[in-house]
Design an enzyme around this catalytic site. Structure first.
Site, PDB file in Angstrom:
ATOM      1  N   CYS A   1       0.940  -1.201   0.127  1.00 43.62           N
ATOM      2  CA  CYS A   1       0.000   0.318   0.092  1.00 43.62           C
ATOM      3  C   CYS A   1       0.864   1.150  -0.100  1.00 43.62           C
ATOM      4  O   CYS A   1       1.472   1.577  -1.076  1.00 43.62           O
ATOM      5  CB  CYS A   1      -1.135  -0.111   1.294  1.00 43.62           C
ATOM      6  SG  CYS A   1      -2.360   0.971   0.818  1.00 43.62           S
TER       7      CYS A   1
ATOM      8  N   HIS B   1      -3.506  -5.884   1.201  1.00 39.22           N
ATOM      9  CA  HIS B   1      -2.673  -5.986   2.687  1.00 39.22           C
ATOM     10  C   HIS B   1      -2.647  -7.123   3.011  1.00 39.22           C
ATOM     11  O   HIS B   1      -3.610  -7.824   3.580  1.00 39.22           O
ATOM     12  CB  HIS B   1      -3.445  -5.142   3.711  1.00 39.22           C
ATOM     13  CG  HIS B   1      -3.275  -3.796   3.646  1.00 39.22           C
ATOM     14  ND1 HIS B   1      -2.205  -2.992   4.230  1.00 39.22           N
ATOM     15  CD2 HIS B   1      -4.150  -2.759   3.063  1.00 39.22           C
ATOM     16  CE1 HIS B   1      -2.370  -1.715   3.918  1.00 39.22           C
ATOM     17  NE2 HIS B   1      -3.629  -1.361   3.307  1.00 39.22           N
TER      18      HIS B   1
ATOM     19  N   GLU C   1      -0.557  -8.557   5.157  1.00 42.88           N
ATOM     20  CA  GLU C   1      -0.465  -8.763   6.380  1.00 42.88           C
ATOM     21  C   GLU C   1      -1.637  -8.404   7.431  1.00 42.88           C
ATOM     22  O   GLU C   1      -1.728  -8.722   8.655  1.00 42.88           O
ATOM     23  CB  GLU C   1       0.573  -7.577   6.958  1.00 42.88           C
ATOM     24  CG  GLU C   1       0.007  -6.062   7.087  1.00 42.88           C
ATOM     25  CD  GLU C   1      -0.265  -5.460   5.841  1.00 42.88           C
ATOM     26  OE1 GLU C   1      -0.672  -5.948   4.841  1.00 42.88           O
ATOM     27  OE2 GLU C   1      -0.586  -4.074   5.981  1.00 42.88           O
TER      28      GLU C   1
END
Ligand SMILES: NC(=O)CC[C@H](N)C(=O)O
Length: 210
Positions: A82, A180, A182
Site C-alpha cells: 500500500c 494488505h 499482513e
C-alpha cells in the site's frame, strides 16, 4: 531469517506487518531508513500515510530512503504494501504511478485477487490462477502502467480504476502491492490468504524445499 519493518512518521500498518512476519518465522525488527539495514534478509515498507501523504503519497518518504535502494542493489528482498508500494514507485524501484482512485473516494473492503505469477519468491506457495481474498484500504491505489510491468496480482473486477486491474507488480526482488496481505494472516481477521506470501519468501530466502 531477519526482517525489518521500516517505520516512517505516519506509518500505521507497521505492527500488523511485524505480527505477520513473526508468524511466518522471521526474527523481526522495527527500523528507520537511517539505520544500517544491510544485515537484514527482507525489508517491508508498510502501509499508512507517511509524512501525511503530503505532495503525493510516498513522495517525501522516497526521498529519505536511499538505504533501501542500496539494500536492493545488494540483492536484498523488499515488499512494499500500500503506502509502501507508493514509496517504491516514487523511488523508481518499481515502474508506473499510483493515482487517486477512479471514484475519488477512499476504499476499505475485502477484494478478490488472482495470482497471476506464482514464480516470484513471494508467491511460490500460491497456485497460478488461484483466487485469494485480501483487504484494501487506500485513496491512491489506481495503478497506471508506463511500461510492461511484471504483474503478480490482479483484481478480479474493477476496484479502483487500475490499468488492467493491476494490484501488484514485481521486479528484481522487489514486490509492490496495494492490498494488505499482513491483515489476512488469521481466521479472526477474515482471511488467512496473506500468510502464504510471508511463508513463501521466508522459505525462499532460507533455501528450503518449496
Ligand atoms: N493503507 C494505506 O497504506 C493507504 C494509505 C495511502 N497513503 C492512500 O492511498 O490512501
Amino acid at each position: 531469517m531477519k526482517a525489518g519493518v521500516v517505520v516512517y512518521p505516519g506509518s500505521n500498518c507497521d505492527r500488523d506487518a511485524y505480527y505477520a512476519l513473526n508468524l511466518a518465522g522471521f526474527k523481526t525488527y522495527y527500523v528507520s531508513p537511517k539505520d544500517d539495514i544491510n544485515n537484514l534478509d527482507l525489508v517491508v515498507l508498510p502501509g499508512g500515510f507517511s509524512y501525511g501523504d503530503y505532495l503525493r503519497p510516498g513522495a517525501v518518504s522516497a526521498r529519505e530512503s536511499s538505504s533501501i535502494k542500496e539494500f536492493v542493489e545488494n540483492g536484498g528482498f523488499v515488499i512494499g504494501i500500500c503506502n509502501g508500494f507508493q514509496i517504491l514507485v516514487e523511488m523508481g524501484l518499481l515502474p508506473g504511478a499510483l493515482l487517486q482512485n477512479e471514484s475519488g473516494k477512499f476504499i476499505c473492503k475485502f477484494v478478490e485477487l488472482e495470482v497471476v505469477d506464482n514464480t516470484t519468491p513471494f508467491t511460490l506457495f500460491y497456485k497460478k490462477g488461484e483466487k485469494i481474498r485480501l483487504p484494501i484500504a487506500h485513496g491512491f491505489g489506481r495503478y497506471v502502467s508506463v511500461s510492461n510491468p511484471n504483474v503478480v496480482f490482479r483484481y478480479t473486477e474493477n476496484v479502483n480504476g487500475s490499468d488492467e486491474f493491476i494490484a501488484g507488480i514485481y521486479e528484481k526482488n522487489v514486490l509492490g502491492m496495494m492490498p494488505h496481505p499482513e491483515r489476512a494472516v488469521d481466521e479472526y481477521l477474515g482471511s488467512t490468504d496473506g500468510l502464504k506470501l510471508f511463508r513463501s519468501v521466508f522459505e525462499y530466502i532460507r533455501g528450503g524445499n518449496i
